[in-house]
Design a protein around this motif. Sequence first.
Motif, PDB file in Angstrom:
ATOM      1  N   LYS A   1       0.183  -1.588  -0.212  1.00  0.00           N
ATOM      2  CA  LYS A   1      -0.086   0.127   0.243  1.00  0.00           C
ATOM      3  C   LYS A   1       1.460   1.324   0.512  1.00  0.00           C
ATOM      4  N   ARG A   2       1.986   1.113   1.244  1.00  0.00           N
ATOM      5  CA  ARG A   2       2.712   2.421   1.238  1.00  0.00           C
ATOM      6  C   ARG A   2       3.667   2.803  -0.473  1.00  0.00           C
ATOM      7  N   TYR A   3       4.001   1.753  -0.906  1.00  0.00           N
ATOM      8  CA  TYR A   3       4.595   1.194  -2.362  1.00  0.00           C
ATOM      9  C   TYR A   3       3.952   1.681  -3.096  1.00  0.00           C
ATOM     10  N   GLN A   4       2.429   1.319  -3.278  1.00  0.00           N
ATOM     11  CA  GLN A   4       1.402   1.448  -3.990  1.00  0.00           C
ATOM     12  C   GLN A   4       2.043   0.211  -5.328  1.00  0.00           C
ATOM     13  N   LEU A   5       2.091  -0.787  -5.065  1.00  0.00           N
ATOM     14  CA  LEU A   5       2.581  -1.881  -5.496  1.00  0.00           C
ATOM     15  C   LEU A   5       1.666  -2.996  -5.365  1.00  0.00           C
ATOM     16  N   ARG A   6       1.667  -3.769  -6.759  1.00  0.00           N
ATOM     17  CA  ARG A   6       0.781  -4.425  -7.126  1.00  0.00           C
ATOM     18  C   ARG A   6       1.080  -6.100  -6.202  1.00  0.00           C
ATOM     19  N   PRO A   7       0.673  -7.446  -5.704  1.00  0.00           N
ATOM     20  CA  PRO A   7       0.655  -8.518  -4.860  1.00  0.00           C
ATOM     21  C   PRO A   7       1.405  -9.022  -5.930  1.00  0.00           C
ATOM     22  N   ASP A   8       1.357  -9.110  -7.096  1.00  0.00           N
ATOM     23  CA  ASP A   8       1.455 -10.467  -8.803  1.00  0.00           C
ATOM     24  C   ASP A   8       2.723  -9.959  -8.704  1.00  0.00           C
ATOM     25  N   GLN A   9       3.407  -8.763  -8.521  1.00  0.00           N
ATOM     26  CA  GLN A   9       4.758  -7.800  -8.799  1.00  0.00           C
ATOM     27  C   GLN A   9       5.685  -8.269  -7.683  1.00  0.00           C
ATOM     28  N   ILE A  10       5.379  -9.067  -6.503  1.00  0.00           N
ATOM     29  CA  ILE A  10       6.693  -9.556  -5.411  1.00  0.00           C
ATOM     30  C   ILE A  10       6.266 -10.796  -5.367  1.00  0.00           C
ATOM     31  N   THR A  11       7.377 -11.762  -5.633  1.00  0.00           N
ATOM     32  CA  THR A  11       7.896 -13.150  -5.136  1.00  0.00           C
ATOM     33  C   THR A  11       8.579 -13.340  -3.708  1.00  0.00           C
ATOM     34  N   VAL A  12       7.443 -14.520  -3.170  1.00  0.00           N
ATOM     35  CA  VAL A  12       7.777 -15.127  -2.009  1.00  0.00           C
ATOM     36  C   VAL A  12       8.541 -16.147  -1.869  1.00  0.00           C
ATOM     37  N   GLU A  13      10.270 -15.264  -1.723  1.00  0.00           N
ATOM     38  CA  GLU A  13      10.715 -17.372  -1.851  1.00  0.00           C
ATOM     39  C   GLU A  13      11.321 -17.607  -0.512  1.00  0.00           C
ATOM     40  N   LEU A  14      10.874 -19.105  -0.268  1.00  0.00           N
ATOM     41  CA  LEU A  14      10.272 -19.263   0.995  1.00  0.00           C
ATOM     42  C   LEU A  14      11.663 -21.197   0.718  1.00  0.00           C
ATOM     43  N   THR A  15      13.158 -20.401   1.255  1.00  0.00           N
ATOM     44  CA  THR A  15      13.853 -21.976   1.501  1.00  0.00           C
ATOM     45  C   THR A  15      13.579 -23.397   3.112  1.00  0.00           C
ATOM     46  N   GLU A  16      14.010 -23.883   3.065  1.00  0.00           N
ATOM     47  CA  GLU A  16      14.300 -24.864   4.111  1.00  0.00           C
ATOM     48  C   GLU A  16      12.880 -25.300   4.610  1.00  0.00           C
ATOM     49  N   THR A  17      12.281 -25.404   3.765  1.00  0.00           N
ATOM     50  CA  THR A  17      11.068 -26.047   3.748  1.00  0.00           C
ATOM     51  C   THR A  17      10.566 -26.760   4.789  1.00  0.00           C
ATOM     52  N   ALA A  18      11.699 -27.755   4.677  1.00  0.00           N
ATOM     53  CA  ALA A  18      11.793 -29.103   5.435  1.00  0.00           C
ATOM     54  C   ALA A  18      11.939 -28.721   7.151  1.00  0.00           C
ATOM     55  N   ALA A  19      12.234 -27.397   7.323  1.00  0.00           N
ATOM     56  CA  ALA A  19      12.730 -27.246   8.621  1.00  0.00           C
ATOM     57  C   ALA A  19      11.195 -26.532   9.902  1.00  0.00           C
ATOM     58  N   MET A  20      10.255 -26.079   8.559  1.00  0.00           N
ATOM     59  CA  MET A  20       8.609 -26.132   9.324  1.00  0.00           C
ATOM     60  C   MET A  20       8.677 -26.569  10.567  1.00  0.00           C
ATOM     61  N   ASP A  21       8.647 -25.772  11.716  1.00  0.00           N
ATOM     62  CA  ASP A  21       8.645 -25.472  12.931  1.00  0.00           C
ATOM     63  C   ASP A  21       7.385 -26.534  13.013  1.00  0.00           C
ATOM     64  N   ASP A  22       6.520 -25.969  12.704  1.00  0.00           N
ATOM     65  CA  ASP A  22       4.933 -26.295  12.608  1.00  0.00           C
ATOM     66  C   ASP A  22       4.203 -26.419  11.287  1.00  0.00           C
ATOM     67  N   PRO A  23       4.360 -27.361  10.918  1.00  0.00           N
ATOM     68  CA  PRO A  23       3.938 -27.401   9.113  1.00  0.00           C
ATOM     69  C   PRO A  23       2.400 -26.806   9.242  1.00  0.00           C
ATOM     70  N   GLU A  24       1.677 -27.203   9.699  1.00  0.00           N
ATOM     71  CA  GLU A  24       0.212 -27.226  10.063  1.00  0.00           C
ATOM     72  C   GLU A  24       0.113 -25.064   9.838  1.00  0.00           C
ATOM     73  N   LYS A  25       0.629 -24.441  10.574  1.00  0.00           N
ATOM     74  CA  LYS A  25       0.142 -23.279  10.740  1.00  0.00           C
ATOM     75  C   LYS A  25       1.837 -22.323   9.474  1.00  0.00           C
ATOM     76  N   GLY A  26       2.646 -23.249   8.971  1.00  0.00           N
ATOM     77  CA  GLY A  26       3.123 -22.450   8.587  1.00  0.00           C
ATOM     78  C   GLY A  26       2.430 -22.447   6.824  1.00  0.00           C
ATOM     79  N   LEU A  27       1.716 -23.656   6.802  1.00  0.00           N
ATOM     80  CA  LEU A  27       1.253 -23.924   5.288  1.00  0.00           C
ATOM     81  C   LEU A  27      -0.195 -22.661   5.808  1.00  0.00           C
TER      82      LEU A  27
END
Length: 277
Positions: free
Chosen positions: A136-162
Motif C-alpha cells: 500500500k505504502r509503495y503502491q505495488l500490486r501483489p503479482d509484482q512480488i515473489t516470496v522465496e521460501l527456503t528450508e521448507t523441511a524446517a517448518m517447526d509447525d507445518p500446519e501453521k506454516g502452510l
Amino acid sequence: MTPHGSFETGVYSSKNDIYSESRLTLMSDLRGALHHNRTQLHYQPKLDLKTGQVVGVEALIRWHHPERGWVPPIEFIPLAEKTGVIKHLTRWVVDQALNDLKTLHQVDPALTVSVNVSARDLISSELKGLFETRMKRYQLRPDQITVELTETAAMDDPEKGLAALEGLANTGLKISIDDFGAGYSSLSYLKRLPATEIKLDRALVQDIDSSESSRMIVETAINMGRGLGFQVVAEGVETEQTARLLQGMGAGLLQGYWLCRPIALSELSNWLVIERQ
Ligand code: C2E
Ligand code: CA
Ligand code: CA
Ligand code: CA
C-alpha cells in the motif's frame, strides 16, 4: 571467518550453543545495523529464457560489520532464525525491497522483485500484514512480488506454516520454493504448498555441462515442474554452456553469475539500461 570458526573456540561454548557470547554479540550488532539502516540489499536479475528479457530481480541482504567486515548471509541468517532476530531482518528486507522496486519501475515498470523468507519467520511474524502495508505504502500490486521460501523441511509447525503461506498466496503474492532439489526438500511440497514457482538449486544446476546424471536430474525436474504448471527457475548458472543447456531443456527463467552477480541498486539501474540496448 568460517561458520565453525571463532564462534566455537570458547571453553563453555559448543557447536550447538547459539547463545555463546560472540554469537549474541553478533546478533545484537545485527539488530543495531538493521535499526540504523546499515545493512544493504543487493539485487540479482532473472532472465526469461523464452523472450531474452530481464523480468525480475532477487533481493539478497548484505551486511558490512565495522570490525568483522562483510559477513556472509550464511553466517548470520541461520543464527537470526534461531534467535528470533529474523523477524526484524525480514521486516527491513521487505520494506527496503518494495521501496527499491518502486525506484526500479522508473527504468522498467514491468520488473518484479523476489524476497527471501525463512520457514521459521513464516510462523512467527505477521508477514501478510507486513506485505500488505508495504504494498500500500509503495503502491505495488501483489503479482509484482515473489516470496522465496527456503528450508521448507524446517517448518517447526507445518500446519501453521502452510496456513501462513496460503494467507500470503490468497493476497495474490507469488510463492516460490527455493533450493528445490537440495537438502531435505521433497516432492510432496509440490502438492502441498500454494507455490507458482520452483527454483532448482545451484548444486544441481552447476554441473549439468559436465555430468550426464546431473543433466538427467535437472531435465526431469524441469519437465515435472512444467507439467505441474510451475514456473521453473534455474539458479547458479555460471557459464554460457549451462545457460544453453537449460534453454534446450525448457527451463523458464535463469539466474546466475553468467548473467549478473548480485549488485547494488544504483549499479542495477545502469545495468538494466545497458542490457536493454
Ligand atoms: P539463495 O536464496 O539460494 O540465494 C542464492 C545465493 O547464491 C546468493 O548467495 C547468491 O549471491 C549466490 N549466487 C547467485 N548466483 C550464483 C552463481 O552463479 N554461482 C554461485 N556460486 N553463487 C551464486 P548469498 O547472497 O550469499 O545468500 C546465501 C543465502 O542466504 C541465500 O540463498 C538465502 O537463503 C539467504 N539469504 C540471503 N539474503 C537473504 C534475506 O534477505 N533474507 C533471508 N531470509 N535469507 C537470505
Ligand atoms: Ca533465494
Ligand atoms: Ca536458492
Ligand atoms: Ca540457498
